[in-house]
Design an enzyme around this catalytic site. Structure first.
Site, PDB file in Angstrom:
ATOM      1  N   ASP A  81     -43.573  -1.559  21.229  1.00 15.98           N
ATOM      2  CA  ASP A  81     -42.763  -2.074  20.131  1.00 15.98           C
ATOM      3  C   ASP A  81     -42.201  -3.411  20.614  1.00 15.98           C
ATOM      4  O   ASP A  81     -41.277  -3.444  21.415  1.00 15.98           O
ATOM      5  CB  ASP A  81     -41.646  -1.068  19.812  1.00 15.98           C
ATOM      6  CG  ASP A  81     -40.690  -1.580  18.742  1.00 15.98           C
ATOM      7  OD1 ASP A  81     -40.883  -2.713  18.243  1.00 15.98           O
ATOM      8  OD2 ASP A  81     -39.734  -0.842  18.413  1.00 15.98           O
ATOM      9  N   LYS A 120     -39.810 -13.626  18.278  1.00 17.13           N
ATOM     10  CA  LYS A 120     -40.636 -13.021  17.224  1.00 17.13           C
ATOM     11  C   LYS A 120     -40.508 -13.782  15.907  1.00 17.13           C
ATOM     12  O   LYS A 120     -41.453 -13.848  15.130  1.00 17.13           O
ATOM     13  CB  LYS A 120     -40.196 -11.568  17.042  1.00 17.13           C
ATOM     14  CG  LYS A 120     -41.138 -10.725  16.211  1.00 17.13           C
ATOM     15  CD  LYS A 120     -40.680  -9.284  16.297  1.00 17.13           C
ATOM     16  CE  LYS A 120     -41.537  -8.358  15.459  1.00 17.13           C
ATOM     17  NZ  LYS A 120     -41.069  -6.972  15.606  1.00 17.13           N
ATOM     18  N   GLU A 149     -45.048  -1.444  11.997  1.00 21.62           N
ATOM     19  CA  GLU A 149     -43.907  -0.704  12.538  1.00 21.62           C
ATOM     20  C   GLU A 149     -43.503   0.513  11.701  1.00 21.62           C
ATOM     21  O   GLU A 149     -43.373   1.606  12.251  1.00 21.62           O
ATOM     22  CB  GLU A 149     -42.718  -1.653  12.748  1.00 21.62           C
ATOM     23  CG  GLU A 149     -42.940  -2.539  13.965  1.00 21.62           C
ATOM     24  CD  GLU A 149     -42.159  -3.841  13.939  1.00 21.62           C
ATOM     25  OE1 GLU A 149     -41.247  -3.980  13.102  1.00 21.62           O
ATOM     26  OE2 GLU A 149     -42.475  -4.729  14.750  1.00 21.62           O
ATOM     27  N   ASP A 172     -37.111   0.222   7.503  1.00 18.76           N
ATOM     28  CA  ASP A 172     -37.078  -0.268   8.883  1.00 18.76           C
ATOM     29  C   ASP A 172     -36.333  -1.602   8.961  1.00 18.76           C
ATOM     30  O   ASP A 172     -36.875  -2.647   8.620  1.00 18.76           O
ATOM     31  CB  ASP A 172     -38.521  -0.418   9.389  1.00 18.76           C
ATOM     32  CG  ASP A 172     -38.591  -0.926  10.831  1.00 18.76           C
ATOM     33  OD1 ASP A 172     -37.528  -1.147  11.440  1.00 18.76           O
ATOM     34  OD2 ASP A 172     -39.714  -1.101  11.327  1.00 18.76           O
TER      35      ASP A 172
END
Lengths: 616, 195
Positions: free
Chosen positions: A11, A72, A171, A193
């Site tokens: 992750d 990211k 994810e 999420d």
């Protein structure tokens, strides 16, 4: 199990990263001895190397210009798109070629892919430490709403880090696998999420073996970091109101405000009210105050509402209503914020499931998928979708969709092209991804140039171009001219991201650097070893002169000089050779000294116990 | 741009039709449960994830089969895509006019469009409440009703079509599909207005 290759699940988060794997007894997060499973996704430049993880996070307030976080958010995006983002970051981001950005630290610049690769390298190292064996393959998770460029960038980062990325997985889907298999659920499940920097919502239908994603929606620039940012701005205003002269715009002050905001947010997840304190020693300034959860809620409510808009879109695309959802699973660290939980509960009219560890579930799901890909199990299947429609630019700048968003993967679409000029041997095709009517509102993925067509009158060639999106959500294109049967070659010019050659070069560079680093580390080690050996020899020199011939001691002196000389250089192998030679020369001395010491010890032992050796 | 806008179906050349692929009768009426379970079974047997460690040709074959299965499921599980696909099979190469509409239909659509344009000029804010929202709702009801009756007509036409229907039934079905496109576009616009 042991004959299976290990494919770890990673992750790779905006604020935190971690890896998991499937062991004999089941999936679990990988914890290196004496360390947390979770590693902050932070890097700090130190000399020629990087500090990664918790140590780097400490540098955020100490050395904000050389500490990189939220990489990211930069992945697969151009400077124009990132303008707001860049203005808020405490490190420097510069526009670079072909829509890439580069992070500047002093004289050096780095692509987001290289920086992510450093995080992955550290995750890989930690995983190897936890497992006790090398790891070569990984499943890496990305937000479901990542487009093709962002997925490619993630995959490239893996390659640079020396990982074979066998799968990119979404994810929320990873979370659904972990949750669904664990609880043996079936029916319609929503995975909400909310991470540090990204938000996703996915609707899945679970039926025993098959996990089918019905739709997905999200925002790749919305997360807990944005909550912190709003809170930090509120703090800034409050401090300024109290201390009008305070200088709060320096990177250091901004980093401090952000850190205070983050702690405040965490406190307010548990308490209804809390105090804060802000120390700016450089300015001799100390500000303090109190904040209530209600005040926090007011700040972040519009952001939470945006996540619910996404939820509405996802429901609409799946043709479902909120009432039909049987389970709501909350994932991501920011799902701990009370207002988020309350609003999600209100929206779906049911209590969300928070029983699973929101920090680990994504990595665990990725590890389970990795186990399946390694051939470890066949009892479930994940059917995921492409998040955004994929298509071409047609006349007038309109966007012609070829593969619709939320189509199950793998998927393929074909399109026929022809020429409009006699003897034309090439055709340009522009590829876009998005949901809008015009390409100017969609994201350019790249230009495809069909070359090598046999010369024919205009309109006669029939060029069949095939677009394939694999299970990773990544596009490949192939083409064939049907009349002549020639395969038209396709040159892919990515609008954003790295070309194959660029990745190769980065990998070469990092390999060279790795060699340099290794050399340097070995030189340091051997020099230290030489120092220790020298100290030992000097200590025993008296004995040496007594026990060895003057010829032998002279040779040892000579060799010691030689070692000193080579230790100045940078060739660890040469140093090792000279040290070995010195070792052989001093061997008789060492033997003599050791036997002398042993004899002394032995005598002492027998004297103490009152008995003597039986014989000589 | 030199695009001829002709979508290609992965099945076009391999001779297998989507119904046969799923072991279902070639008909417009479909048993959703059978379709879903056949889809799952096929996916479990050919999804490339189960062939990740297999030799390249096997993996490629799995990817191709899985792509076909996904496309077939997408078509068969949608009422309009399934109707269009089945009509293509029944027409067996005969060309049908994809613009044909019943008499008066186009006029009716244009009037509805005009009414919409007047009520909600292009750049107007969304109508979530007030009298305009009521109008939008009324029109949506009207369009939905028309769609319902189109679907009813389609069911009857397909039921009476048999294995090789005559030209008239084929044309009727094509016209039915053409009408649906107009109504769906109107519905889409109304949904945007109401959001």
């Amino acid at each position: 199990m042991s004959e299976l290759e290990t494919i770890i699940g990673i992750d790779l988060g905006t604020t935190n990263s971690l890896a998991a794997t499937v062991l004999e007894h089941g999936p679990e997060a990988l914890r290196p001895p004496g360390a947390e499973a979770i590693m902050p996704s932070v890097l700090s430049r130190s000399g020629q190397g990087w500090l990664v993880g918790a140590a780097a996070r400490e540098e955020r307030t100490r050395s904000p210009e050389t500490t990189v976080y939220s990489v990211k958010r930069l992945m697969g995006r151009d400077a124009e798109y990132l303008a707001d983002e860049i203005a808020r970051l405490h490190y420097r981001v510069e526009p670079a070629m072909r829509g890439l950005v580069r992070v500047r630290i002093g004289e050096e610049t780095f692509t987001p892919q290289e920086l992510s690769a450093e995080l992955l390298r550290e995750i890989k190292r930690r995983s190897e430490e936890a497992l006790g064996h090398p790891v070569a393959k990984a499943v890496i998770t990305v937000p479901a709403y990542f487009d093709d460029s962002q997925r490619q960038a993630t995959r490239d980062a893996g390659r640079i880090a020396g990982l074979d990325v066998v799968r990119i997985i979404n994810e929320p889907t990873a979370a659904a696998i972990a949750y669904g298999l664990d609880q043996k659920k079936s029916g319609l499940v929503a995975v909400y999420d909310l991470g540090g920097g990204t938000f996703d919502i996915s609707l899945l239908s679970l039926s025993g073996k098959v996990f089918k994603v019905l739709s997905t929606h999200g925002d790749t620039h919305l997360g807990g970091d944005d909550f912190d940012r709003l809170l930090a701005e509120e703090l800034r205003q409050r401090v300024l109101a109290e201390h009008p002269g305070a200088e709060l715009d320096s990177p250091l002050a901004a980093a401090l405000l952000l850190k205070t905001a983050e702690l405040l947010k965490i406190d307010l997840s548990r308490a209804l009210e809390t105090g804060y304190e802000l120390d700016l020693p450089g300015q001799g300034l100390r500000a303090s105050g109190r904040m209530t959860r209600e005040e926090l809620n007011e700040l972040i409510a519009p952001l939470v509402e945006r996540t619910l808009d996404s939820a509405r879109q996802a429901l609409k695309a799946a043709g479902k209503s909120a009432e039909e959802v049987q389970d709501v699973v909350m994932v991501g660290g920011s799902s701990r914020v009370p207002l988020v939980r309350e609003e999600v509960e209100r929206f779906f009219g049911r209590r969300p499931n928070i029983s699973i560890n929101p920090d680990e579930v994504v990595a665990v799901g990725a590890a389970i998928q990795g186990h399946l890909l390694a051939g470890g199990r066949r009892d479930f299947l994940l059917l995921d979708v492409i998040p955004l429609s994929l298509g071409l630019e047609t006349l007038g700048g309109t966007f012609s969709k070829l593969i619709m968003g939320n189509t199950t993967l793998p998927a393929q679409a074909g399109e026929l092209f022809t020429t409009h000029v006699d003897n034309q041997t090439g055709v340009d095709v522009n590829i876009y991804q998005g949901e809008r009517e015009f390409v100017k509102d969609c994201r350019s993925l790249g230009r495809f140039r069909l070359k090598g067509l046999p010369p024919m009158p205009a309109g006669l060639p029939r060029i069949n171009v095939s677009f394939e999106v694999d299970a990773n959500g990544i596009l490949t294109v192939s083409a064939r001219e049907e009349r002549s049967g020639t395969e038209a070659s396709i040159e892919v010019i990515p609008s954003h991201g790295l070309t194959g050659e660029e990745i190769d070069r980065i990998m070469e560079d990092s390999y060279e650097h790795a060699m340099d680093d290794l050399n340097e580390r070995q030189m340091v080690e051997f020099r230290n070893m030489a120092d220790a050996v020298f100290r030992g020899i000097e200590k025993a020199w008296e004995d040496a002169e007594r026990m060895l011939s003057s010829e032998a001691t002279g040779m040892i002196r000579q060799q010691m000089d030689k070692v000193r000389q080579v230790a100045q250089g940078s060739d660890p192998l040469a140093l090792k050779r000279e040290m070995d030679l010195l070792g052989r020369m001093t061997q008789p001395l060492a033997d003599a000294i050791i036997s002398k010491a042993a004899l002394t010890e032995l005598r002492k032992f027998y004297e103490d116990t009152g008995s003597g050796p039986e014989s000589g | 741009m030199d695009c001829m806008n002709k979508p290609l179906r992965p099945s076009a050349s391999d001779g297998e039709d989507y119904f046969r692929l799923f072991g279902l009768p070639r008909s417009y009426a479909i048993d959703r449960a059978s379709l879903d379970s056949a889809y799952e079974e096929l996916s479990l047997s050919c999804h490339p994830d189960f062939f990740a460690a297999a030799p390249a040709p096997e993996l490629a074959a799995a990817r191709a089969k899985s792509t076909l299965v996904n496309e077939a499921y997408r078509v068969l599980s949608s009422d309009s895509l399934r109707a269009e696909y089945l009509l293509g099979l029944l027409a067996a190469g005969r060309s049908l006019d994809t613009r044909a509409l019943p008499e008066g239909f186009l006029m009716e659509m244009l009037e509805l469009q005009e009414e919409l344009d007047e009520l909600f000029p292009p750049e107007s804010p969304p109508a979530t409440d007030g009298p305009q929202a009521g109008q939008a709702q009324r029109m949506r009801g009207l369009v939905k009703e028309r769609l319902e009756s189109l679907l009813e007509e389609r069911r009857k036409l397909f039921a009476g079509a048999g294995e090789s229907p005559d030209e008239q039934i084929l044309r009727g079905l094509q016209t039915n599909l053409n009408c649906e496109k107009y109504l769906n576009r109107l519905l889409e616009r109304l949904e945007i207005i109401e959001q």
